[in-house]
Design a protein around this motif. Sequence first.
Motif, PDB file in Angstrom:
ATOM      1  N   VAL A 202       0.842  -1.198   0.000  1.00 20.71           N
ATOM      2  CA  VAL A 202       0.000   0.000   0.000  1.00 20.71           C
ATOM      3  C   VAL A 202       0.879   1.250   0.000  1.00 20.71           C
ATOM      4  N   LEU A 205       3.139   1.149  -3.454  1.00 21.09           N
ATOM      5  CA  LEU A 205       2.574   1.112  -4.802  1.00 21.09           C
ATOM      6  C   LEU A 205       1.222   1.809  -4.920  1.00 21.09           C
ATOM      7  N   VAL A 206       0.458   1.858  -3.832  1.00 27.20           N
ATOM      8  CA  VAL A 206      -0.862   2.487  -3.927  1.00 27.20           C
ATOM      9  C   VAL A 206      -0.785   3.968  -3.547  1.00 27.20           C
ATOM     10  N   ILE A 210      -1.847   8.088  -5.233  1.00 28.62           N
ATOM     11  CA  ILE A 210      -2.794   9.007  -4.593  1.00 28.62           C
ATOM     12  C   ILE A 210      -2.124  10.346  -4.319  1.00 28.62           C
ATOM     13  N   LEU A 214      -3.094  13.951  -5.790  1.00 31.55           N
ATOM     14  CA  LEU A 214      -3.403  15.060  -4.895  1.00 31.55           C
ATOM     15  C   LEU A 214      -2.566  16.285  -5.257  1.00 31.55           C
ATOM     16  N   VAL A 217      -4.000  18.188  -8.069  1.00 28.63           N
ATOM     17  CA  VAL A 217      -5.222  18.934  -7.809  1.00 28.63           C
ATOM     18  C   VAL A 217      -4.974  20.144  -6.918  1.00 28.63           C
ATOM     19  N   ARG A 218      -4.143  19.938  -5.917  1.00 29.24           N
ATOM     20  CA  ARG A 218      -3.937  21.005  -4.925  1.00 29.24           C
ATOM     21  C   ARG A 218      -2.530  21.580  -5.041  1.00 29.24           C
ATOM     22  N   TRP A 220      -0.921  23.701  -3.095  1.00 30.03           N
ATOM     23  CA  TRP A 220      -0.121  23.716  -1.863  1.00 30.03           C
ATOM     24  C   TRP A 220       0.553  22.374  -1.621  1.00 30.03           C
TER      25      TRP A 220
END
Lengths: 276, 273, 307
Positions: A202, A205-206, A210, A214, A217-218, A220
């Motif tokens: 996790v 690789l996962v 994410i 993120l 998108v963000r 900051w």
Amino acid sequence: MTTTELDVRTGVGAAQASSVPTRAVPAPIPFRRVLNVELRKMFDTRSGFWLMVSIAALSVIATAAVIVFAPDREITYESFATAIGFPMSVILPMIAILGVTSEWSQRSGLTTFTLVPSRGRVIGAKATATFLIGLASMAVAFAVGALGNVIGSALTGVDPVWNIALSAVPQIVLGNLVGMAIGFTLGVVLRSSAAAIVGYFVVSLVMPGILVLLAEVRDWFADLQPWVDWNTSQVNLFDGATDTAKEWAMLGSTSAIWIVVPLVIGVFFLRRSEVK
Amino acid sequence: MTTTTLTRDATHVAPSRTDVRPAPARIPFRRVLNVELRKMFDTRSGFWLMASIVIASVIATVLTIVLGDREDLTFDSFAGAVGSPMSVVLPIIGVLAVTSEWSQRTALTTFTLVPHRRTVLGAKLLNTLVIGAVSMLVALGVGAVGNLVSSAITGTDPVWDIASSTFAQIVLANELGMLLGFALGLLFRNSPAAIVGYFVVNLVLPGLSGALGAAQEWWADNAGWFDLNQTRFLLFDSNLTGQEWTQLGFTSLLWIILPLAIGLRLVLRSEVK
Amino acid sequence: MITVESLSKSYGGFKAVDDVSFTARPGRVTGFLGPNGAGKSTTMRVMVGLTAPGSGDVHVLGRRFKDLPDPGREVGVLLDASAQHAGRTGREILTIAALTMGLPRTRVDEMLERVSLTPDEASRRVRNYSLGMRQRLGIGTALLGNPQVLILDEPANGLDPAGIRWMRDLLRGFADDGGTVLLSSHLLHEIEVIADDIVVIGNGRIVAQGTKDELLAGAGTLVRSTDGVALATALNAAGITARPTSGGAVLAEAELARVGQAAFAAGIPVTELRAAEGAGLEEMFLSLTADSQREVTSHTDPEGAAA
């Protein structure tokens, strides 16, 4: 009155008893010996043995795959190193995890921690053993890759291309050691093989996907991400691209977040946990 | 030659209970199914594994609302966010459903109470698939709530951009992942090995396949016939062509049915210790 | 009723079970006695279908174990009390078994009481159980379906003396009600106290079997003096087959009075004279399984045992 009498008598008895068999107190167990034992324990089961064998076996398979599948212009040392790096990046952390968790899953901790009651030393020895195995595995991997490069070049009739800078080698080794350290940490914190393995995949690789998402998108988070995401640091190490002080600081930051802090907490709890 | 042993037992002559007791009815499959389902929830780890489906869906949904661009959020965004933890948790459930019998040695009791291993494994498989479907319903339900909440915050109409056929495809993709986990569990009968196996197949092999495709044109064109993930991942967001469905069937045969059959054979023949 | 017919099982070249045949009959407790690694557990695993036999057959209540429609209702099995999911509570483990057998939940409480696990203990997870508690839980699982046959591998392991007594009474009562009990042990005394029939196994082969009385009958008399060898010589001279064992003890194959008279006639002072019930079986156990004993038994000489 009676108590005093008894005390005196026991005292005498004790003195007599100890004077009869004057066995010397054994010397404390040296760290070297603990290390040696922990190293041996990583090889002496069937699963441990095959885990170690798989390092050599997969290096050879990966090398062979490059020779068979890669186009001639890509028969370079870098191709081999990358191909071998794939299985290494999976197996080495597993070795690190199982080195710790097997004490709990196989309940050998009962024996280990009665023979060496200082759990910190045992964990230290395991960490050192893991570290040594990591170094040795990487040496094997580089050697197999070099051999593959020589053979591959000979087969295709080109001059072998040695396109990995010597300075990058320590970084690649360090990158793998970081992976092992993450695995080791998860092992110490979770003390369960299944949970630690799932945890490793996790976070390796996962989670990166994410975090990258993120960061897109963000705004900051885009600046923050390399300070938090240990995968970014590891990929930089694999590429031999950790050059500036800032990059090293990022590596330090991600290592502190993902390795040092959880490891300290994990060892703290491990030393107090009940061994059953 | 006389023995001086006191024949205390001599008085017990005719046993009051004899072998003529009627044989009980055969254990119905329903009962095995019910017991196996219960066994997936009744340990602390099993319970939290199941609970983590709900917890992870909620966390993923909340994170999507908090961190995503709220104006652009649709049901598809939530389904994607919720789907990613599912793709990790569900196959682990599939793996552990099988391997825990061996790692915890409960197989000793299970297979003496029900000596038909095929029946037990069939019940486990069916339970795994049902749990997969229910979990996906729960996860998408949580995602739907997230979609409603997010549109309420922004004051826009919620966008429901997942067709029921796509929904069915997503469930299928996750069921295939669980089946793969189950098959690896049967094959290895060891939790760590099966879990590593699952992640290697699911997360490491696609990278290898991609690298190979970059170097070998033939592989780039034909990987769909051998790489399970290539077509399985398509299930999440596109309509598959007839050829892609065939590829999915073929790769499932190769990566799921074959290991399942080999694993089943091994389990049926193995000694339980 | 359990019938084992010419059962064999090999692992590679190693014969773990070698042509074993015996019958455990209803109304009797059959003790399966043998040193560690003699093949007891393998035989029992084959019996309940957990291990495939190399050759031979086992029938329980006239059927192969696989053909029992609801095995838990007819055969209670306890092979290893530790083989339970550590994360389940004791009550949960019994509940699962009850559900499998299609029994009402009330049966679980009855059984918890029968094996003396308090509600508090029953709601604890098995990881926190002592070996004795696990053993009680295992016996509870075996008895849950009110079976006609019990197959128990080393059930006394980990029980305290009171627990061992409890289990002994329980098995006695079970057999007296017409049930069949097969229990294994490597402890001679345990088997001797509880069993009606005894099957002795060593190195995978059956080395002796029969009723306890039959097996003890040949044992004769134990007589002890300061010089065992001289006493044995004297008894042999008097026409009694006798051999010295240890500590001046002699095993004589004759009844008590005759042995005493022979010793008296030879003028040898006797310090102990009794029916060699226990000593006989122990002697048998040690000698019959001498090859397979892991420990070198210093107190019996193999030559004497062979005589």
